[in-house]
Design a protein around this motif. Structure first.
Motif, PDB file in Angstrom:
ATOM      1  N   ARG A 100      62.187  74.549  15.238  1.00 18.43           N
ATOM      2  CA  ARG A 100      61.442  73.703  14.307  1.00 18.43           C
ATOM      3  C   ARG A 100      61.515  74.272  12.895  1.00 18.43           C
ATOM      4  O   ARG A 100      61.535  73.537  11.917  1.00 18.43           O
ATOM      5  CB  ARG A 100      59.982  73.598  14.740  1.00 18.43           C
ATOM      6  CG  ARG A 100      59.772  72.631  15.849  1.00 18.43           C
ATOM      7  CD  ARG A 100      58.328  72.201  15.959  1.00 18.43           C
ATOM      8  NE  ARG A 100      57.369  73.264  15.908  1.00 18.43           N
ATOM      9  CZ  ARG A 100      56.811  73.854  16.951  1.00 18.43           C
ATOM     10  NH1 ARG A 100      57.151  73.458  18.161  1.00 18.43           N
ATOM     11  NH2 ARG A 100      55.932  74.804  16.813  1.00 18.43           N
ATOM     12  N   ALA A 101      61.559  75.610  12.776  1.00 16.52           N
ATOM     13  CA  ALA A 101      61.626  76.233  11.450  1.00 16.52           C
ATOM     14  C   ALA A 101      62.959  75.932  10.759  1.00 16.52           C
ATOM     15  O   ALA A 101      63.041  75.975   9.535  1.00 16.52           O
ATOM     16  CB  ALA A 101      61.423  77.733  11.580  1.00 16.52           C
ATOM     17  N   LYS A 102      64.000  75.610  11.523  1.00 14.90           N
ATOM     18  CA  LYS A 102      65.314  75.322  10.945  1.00 14.90           C
ATOM     19  C   LYS A 102      65.437  73.894  10.416  1.00 14.90           C
ATOM     20  O   LYS A 102      66.397  73.568   9.743  1.00 14.90           O
ATOM     21  CB  LYS A 102      66.403  75.530  12.001  1.00 14.90           C
ATOM     22  CG  LYS A 102      66.581  76.967  12.426  1.00 14.90           C
ATOM     23  CD  LYS A 102      67.655  77.045  13.482  1.00 14.90           C
ATOM     24  CE  LYS A 102      67.767  78.424  14.067  1.00 14.90           C
ATOM     25  NZ  LYS A 102      68.734  78.465  15.165  1.00 14.90           N
ATOM     26  N   LEU A 103      64.461  73.041  10.720  1.00 16.12           N
ATOM     27  CA  LEU A 103      64.537  71.653  10.275  1.00 16.12           C
ATOM     28  C   LEU A 103      64.381  71.573   8.769  1.00 16.12           C
ATOM     29  O   LEU A 103      63.618  72.325   8.176  1.00 16.12           O
ATOM     30  CB  LEU A 103      63.439  70.828  10.948  1.00 16.12           C
ATOM     31  CG  LEU A 103      63.588  70.629  12.446  1.00 16.12           C
ATOM     32  CD1 LEU A 103      62.339  69.968  13.011  1.00 16.12           C
ATOM     33  CD2 LEU A 103      64.802  69.795  12.755  1.00 16.12           C
ATOM     34  N   PRO A 104      65.087  70.644   8.134  1.00 16.52           N
ATOM     35  CA  PRO A 104      64.953  70.514   6.678  1.00 16.52           C
ATOM     36  C   PRO A 104      63.567  69.980   6.317  1.00 16.52           C
ATOM     37  O   PRO A 104      62.914  69.324   7.123  1.00 16.52           O
ATOM     38  CB  PRO A 104      66.042  69.507   6.311  1.00 16.52           C
ATOM     39  CG  PRO A 104      66.308  68.760   7.563  1.00 16.52           C
ATOM     40  CD  PRO A 104      66.037  69.700   8.694  1.00 16.52           C
ATOM     41  N   PRO A 105      63.107  70.253   5.097  1.00 17.39           N
ATOM     42  CA  PRO A 105      61.789  69.753   4.688  1.00 17.39           C
ATOM     43  C   PRO A 105      61.789  68.221   4.617  1.00 17.39           C
ATOM     44  O   PRO A 105      62.791  67.598   4.307  1.00 17.39           O
ATOM     45  CB  PRO A 105      61.583  70.375   3.310  1.00 17.39           C
ATOM     46  CG  PRO A 105      62.936  70.760   2.841  1.00 17.39           C
ATOM     47  CD  PRO A 105      63.772  71.029   4.056  1.00 17.39           C
ATOM     48  N   THR A 106      60.635  67.655   4.907  1.00 14.85           N
ATOM     49  CA  THR A 106      60.526  66.192   4.923  1.00 14.85           C
ATOM     50  C   THR A 106      60.026  65.630   3.606  1.00 14.85           C
ATOM     51  O   THR A 106      60.094  64.426   3.393  1.00 14.85           O
ATOM     52  CB  THR A 106      59.558  65.733   6.022  1.00 14.85           C
ATOM     53  OG1 THR A 106      58.274  66.291   5.751  1.00 14.85           O
ATOM     54  CG2 THR A 106      60.049  66.153   7.379  1.00 14.85           C
ATOM     55  N   GLY A 107      59.497  66.468   2.735  1.00 15.92           N
ATOM     56  CA  GLY A 107      58.982  65.984   1.466  1.00 15.92           C
ATOM     57  C   GLY A 107      57.542  65.528   1.534  1.00 15.92           C
ATOM     58  O   GLY A 107      57.003  65.005   0.576  1.00 15.92           O
TER      59      GLY A 107
END
Length: 131
Positions: A100-107
């Motif tokens: 989950r930490a590797k997911l890109p930010p969603t804004g």
């Protein structure tokens, strides 16, 4: 049976078999789980759908009536395949906190599907409902 109907049904079966083969090959050969997910959910769904349409066409030509069984199977298939793919993908994403930490930010402050822990929480599973 008219020759045009035979060619149409044969073409649908061949197209369906091709998509089933491609989907099976993708499931076996793609490198990771998220890429493998597309094989059975996209290609094989189209393949089975094509074979079912061929079966509907055959029943319509030979018996002169539509087969409700194939229509219901097609409806069930096209409704459940995306849901299944979503659940498998979600389970894959949630399998551990490092992924989950590797997911890109969603804004947004919510994150991916509101799974981020609440601010200030040290609990890794703070956003999950416990039973």
């Amino acid at each position: 049976m008219p020759i045009v109907a035979e060619f149409l049904i044969a073409a649908l079966i061949v197209v369906g078999a091709f998509f089933l083969l491609v989907g099976s090959f993708a499931l076996a050969k793609l490198p990771d789980m998220m890429r493998r997910l597309h094989g059975p959910t996209k290609a094989t769904t189209l393949g089975v759908g094509s074979v079912l349409i061929a079966s509907i066409a055959y029943a319509a030509v030979v018996r002169g009536s539509l087969s409700m069984h194939e229509l219901l199977i097609t409806l069930f298939l096209f409704l459940t395949a995306p849901v299944t793919a979503f659940m498998v993908a979600k389970a894959h994403i949630l399998r551990d906190a490092r992924e989950r930490a590797k997911l890109p930010p969603t804004g947004s402050e919510k994150g991916w599907a509101t799974l981020d822990p609440s601010p200030g929480s040290t609990d890794e599973l703070a956003g999950f409902e416990r039973k």
